[in-house]
Design an enzyme around this catalytic site. Structure first.
Site, PDB file in Angstrom:
ATOM      1  N   GLY A 110       5.306  -4.154 -11.250  1.00 47.84           N
ATOM      2  CA  GLY A 110       5.068  -4.293 -12.692  1.00 47.84           C
ATOM      3  C   GLY A 110       3.940  -5.255 -13.013  1.00 47.84           C
ATOM      4  O   GLY A 110       4.046  -6.060 -13.939  1.00 47.84           O
TER       5      GLY A 110
ATOM      6  N   SER B 129       4.791   7.844  -5.645  1.00 50.64           N
ATOM      7  CA  SER B 129       6.155   7.767  -6.189  1.00 50.64           C
ATOM      8  C   SER B 129       6.861   9.108  -5.973  1.00 50.64           C
ATOM      9  O   SER B 129       6.222  10.121  -5.666  1.00 50.64           O
ATOM     10  CB  SER B 129       6.105   7.443  -7.684  1.00 50.64           C
ATOM     11  OG  SER B 129       5.617   8.570  -8.403  1.00 50.64           O
TER      12      SER B 129
ATOM     13  N   ILE C 119      -0.034  -2.021  -9.123  1.00 50.60           N
ATOM     14  CA  ILE C 119      -0.749  -1.735 -10.373  1.00 50.60           C
ATOM     15  C   ILE C 119      -0.860  -0.220 -10.543  1.00 50.60           C
ATOM     16  O   ILE C 119      -1.567   0.441  -9.782  1.00 50.60           O
ATOM     17  CB  ILE C 119      -2.163  -2.376 -10.341  1.00 50.60           C
ATOM     18  CG1 ILE C 119      -2.055  -3.901 -10.221  1.00 50.60           C
ATOM     19  CG2 ILE C 119      -2.966  -1.965 -11.580  1.00 50.60           C
ATOM     20  CD1 ILE C 119      -3.373  -4.623  -9.992  1.00 50.60           C
TER      21      ILE C 119
ATOM     22  N   GLU D 227      14.012  -4.017  -2.316  1.00 51.50           N
ATOM     23  CA  GLU D 227      13.967  -4.733  -3.606  1.00 51.50           C
ATOM     24  C   GLU D 227      15.297  -5.418  -3.865  1.00 51.50           C
ATOM     25  O   GLU D 227      16.361  -4.827  -3.652  1.00 51.50           O
ATOM     26  CB  GLU D 227      13.637  -3.759  -4.756  1.00 51.50           C
ATOM     27  CG  GLU D 227      13.626  -4.448  -6.130  1.00 51.50           C
ATOM     28  CD  GLU D 227      12.998  -3.597  -7.247  1.00 51.50           C
ATOM     29  OE1 GLU D 227      12.069  -2.818  -6.958  1.00 51.50           O
ATOM     30  OE2 GLU D 227      13.450  -3.733  -8.393  1.00 51.50           O
TER      31      GLU D 227
ATOM     32  N   ASP E  83       6.613   4.727  -2.987  1.00 50.71           N
ATOM     33  CA  ASP E  83       6.955   3.754  -4.030  1.00 50.71           C
ATOM     34  C   ASP E  83       8.348   4.083  -4.594  1.00 50.71           C
ATOM     35  O   ASP E  83       8.612   5.231  -4.970  1.00 50.71           O
ATOM     36  CB  ASP E  83       5.882   3.869  -5.134  1.00 50.71           C
ATOM     37  CG  ASP E  83       5.953   2.767  -6.164  1.00 50.71           C
ATOM     38  OD1 ASP E  83       6.429   1.663  -5.834  1.00 50.71           O
ATOM     39  OD2 ASP E  83       5.493   2.999  -7.306  1.00 50.71           O
ATOM     40  N   HIS E  84       9.225   3.109  -4.649  1.00 49.04           N
ATOM     41  CA  HIS E  84      10.578   3.276  -5.216  1.00 49.04           C
ATOM     42  C   HIS E  84      11.323   4.483  -4.646  1.00 49.04           C
ATOM     43  O   HIS E  84      11.768   5.372  -5.400  1.00 49.04           O
ATOM     44  CB  HIS E  84      10.529   3.383  -6.747  1.00 49.04           C
ATOM     45  CG  HIS E  84      10.101   2.118  -7.404  1.00 49.04           C
ATOM     46  ND1 HIS E  84      10.919   1.023  -7.493  1.00 49.04           N
ATOM     47  CD2 HIS E  84       8.919   1.757  -7.968  1.00 49.04           C
ATOM     48  CE1 HIS E  84      10.264   0.031  -8.101  1.00 49.04           C
ATOM     49  NE2 HIS E  84       9.051   0.451  -8.383  1.00 49.04           N
TER      50      HIS E  84
ATOM     51  N   HIS F 260       7.935  -2.596 -15.470  1.00 57.34           N
ATOM     52  CA  HIS F 260       6.998  -1.487 -15.364  1.00 57.34           C
ATOM     53  C   HIS F 260       6.495  -1.066 -16.744  1.00 57.34           C
ATOM     54  O   HIS F 260       7.151  -1.317 -17.743  1.00 57.34           O
ATOM     55  CB  HIS F 260       7.674  -0.282 -14.689  1.00 57.34           C
ATOM     56  CG  HIS F 260       8.014  -0.529 -13.255  1.00 57.34           C
ATOM     57  ND1 HIS F 260       9.301  -0.630 -12.789  1.00 57.34           N
ATOM     58  CD2 HIS F 260       7.217  -0.703 -12.166  1.00 57.34           C
ATOM     59  CE1 HIS F 260       9.282  -0.850 -11.485  1.00 57.34           C
ATOM     60  NE2 HIS F 260       8.039  -0.908 -11.084  1.00 57.34           N
ATOM     61  N   GLY F 261       5.332  -0.407 -16.746  1.00 55.02           N
ATOM     62  CA  GLY F 261       4.854   0.214 -17.975  1.00 55.02           C
ATOM     63  C   GLY F 261       3.900  -0.652 -18.789  1.00 55.02           C
ATOM     64  O   GLY F 261       3.460  -1.725 -18.338  1.00 55.02           O
TER      65      GLY F 261
HETATM   66  P1  13P Z   1       2.914  -1.287 -13.599  1.00 52.28           P
HETATM   67  O1  13P Z   1       3.682  -0.370 -14.483  1.00 52.28           O
HETATM   68  O2  13P Z   1       2.823  -2.677 -14.176  1.00 52.28           O
HETATM   69  O3  13P Z   1       1.552  -0.764 -13.244  1.00 52.28           O
HETATM   70  O4  13P Z   1       3.743  -1.429 -12.222  1.00 52.28           O
HETATM   71  C1  13P Z   1       3.621  -0.459 -11.221  1.00 52.28           C
HETATM   72  C2  13P Z   1       4.637  -0.614 -10.151  1.00 52.28           C
HETATM   73  O5  13P Z   1       5.315  -1.604 -10.005  1.00 52.28           O
HETATM   74  C3  13P Z   1       4.780   0.537  -9.232  1.00 52.28           C
HETATM   75  O6  13P Z   1       5.834   0.350  -8.328  1.00 52.28           O
HETATM   76  O1  G3H Z   2       7.095   2.110 -10.752  1.00 54.10           O
HETATM   77  C1  G3H Z   2       6.718   3.170 -11.150  1.00 54.10           C
HETATM   78  C2  G3H Z   2       5.325   3.617 -10.885  1.00 54.10           C
HETATM   79  O2  G3H Z   2       4.463   3.194 -11.915  1.00 54.10           O
HETATM   80  C3  G3H Z   2       5.274   5.093 -10.663  1.00 54.10           C
HETATM   81  O3  G3H Z   2       5.532   5.769 -11.845  1.00 54.10           O
HETATM   82  O4  G3H Z   2       7.424   7.238 -11.232  1.00 54.10           O
HETATM   83  O5  G3H Z   2       5.999   7.746 -13.220  1.00 54.10           O
HETATM   84  O6  G3H Z   2       5.087   8.058 -10.902  1.00 54.10           O
HETATM   85  P1  G3H Z   2       6.062   7.308 -11.802  1.00 54.10           P
HETATM   86 ZN    ZN Z   3       7.491  -0.731  -9.121  1.00 51.98          ZN
END
Ligand code: 13P
Ligand code: G3H
Ligand code: ZN
Length: 316
Positions: free
Chosen positions: A211, A48, A254, A133, A81-82, A179-180
């Protein structure tokens, strides 16, 4: 061996899902590789923007290259990621990432397409895959906060048009996850009818579920018993992973569950060893526990045992 997500999706589609796991430090990296190699699973390693800032993006790259050498059997994609547009370009230009996610889901439909297409053009020119997305998850994604009530699920008709016009290689769809560690206030409601409708419109196109942590209740109870305060934490039912995979979901994200493993191990260890101040004994327990956790998720996703077939298909 680093491969693109596009390559991995070719073998997984409609059969199993690849686990997409986030890493931030050396212990997570070691546990991640060990768990995937032990369960003979190809996988997606996610980084991320927060992870890139935590120590230094070069530290992560160095650790991943080292792990690739320590575990030569591993087959994986290195995925942002994102990402925002700027970070996507940084990753594409690095020559290290094999896949990026451009997350412009908070923009208007037209702007999301325009941004995604710019990233796709630049990524494809150097063989990097792109995840986009459409729709918005509930919960918090880094600096973007989306109120659960206002979360927008993906519109299947828009999805088909978005894929066609943006040229992305996979699509993260909002189907009711967030998420979370606090995912559902009432009963779990995953909207598989949305996945089904998208698959009908774009058969063969890889879909992604964000998520997807299950927030194991045993883990939550152990954390709370060791001084934590995660009351009411809940996640996705793991029995949903394989049905999703059979509907074209090739990547299941995950991250939170790994953080729960870390929290449980550290809280219990420090509670039970009040005189210890060396971080290595607890780090060792975490690496072993994280590897076990990863292997257990791969069994549920159907990716466990697929490594030899993927290596053979890749001619490696
Ligand atoms: P979780 O918070 O459910 O683990 O999702 C992670 C995620 O989507 C990272 O992009
Ligand atoms: O979607 C978010 C991921 O769980 C990454 O989380 O941005 O805190 O590293 P983070
Ligand atoms: Zn995500």
């Amino acid at each position: 061996m680093i491969v693109t997500t596009k390559e991995l999706f070719k073998y997984a589609y409609d059969n199993y899902a690849l686990g997409a796991y986030n890493i931030n430090n050396a212990e997570q990296t070691m546990g991640l590789f060990k768990g995937n190699v032990d369960s003979k699973a190809p996988f997606i390693l996610q980084i991320s923007r927060g992870a890139r800032k935590y120590t230094d993006k070069r530290m992560l790259e160095g650790m991943i290259r080292a792990a690739d050498g320590i575990f030569p059997e591993a087959v994986f994609a290195v995925h942002l990621d994102h990402g925002d547009e700027e970070t996507c370009y940084d990753c594409i230009d690095s020559g290290f990432y094999s896949s990026v996610m451009i997350d412009a889901s908070h923009e208007s439909f037209e702007e999301n397409i325009a941004i995604t297409k710019r990233v796709v053009d630049r990524a494809h020119a150097v063989g990097v895959s792109v995840e986009a997305e459409l729709g918005q998850l509930g919960g918090v994604e880094e600096d973007i906060s989306v109120d659960e009530d206002k979360a927008h699920l993906t519109d299947p008709d828009q999805a088909a048009e978005f894929i066609e016009r943006s040229g992305c290689d996979s699509l993260a769809c909002a189907i009711g996850t967030s998420h979370g560690a606090f995912k559902f206030s009432g009963s779990q409601s995953l909207h598989f009818e949305i996945i089904e409708a998208i698959q009908q419109r774009v058969p063969g196109f890889p879909l992604v579920m964000h998520g997807s942590s299950s927030v194991p209740q045993e883990e939550v109870e152990r954390i709370n018993a060791a001084g934590g305060d995660l009351k009411g934490a809940r996640g996705v039912d793991v029995s949903q992973y394989l049905p999703a995979a059979k509907m074209g979901v090739c990547k299941i994200n995950i991250d939170t569950d790994g953080r729960l493993v870390w929290t449980r191990v550290h809280r219990e260890y420090l509670r039970d060893h009040p005189g210890v101040f060396d971080f290595r004994p607890v780090g060792k327990v975490f690496m072993a526990e994280y590897a076990k956790f990863i292997a257990s998720r791969n069994e549920l996703l159907g990716s466990a045992g697929q490594l030899d077939a993927v290596r053979a298909a890749l001619g490696k």
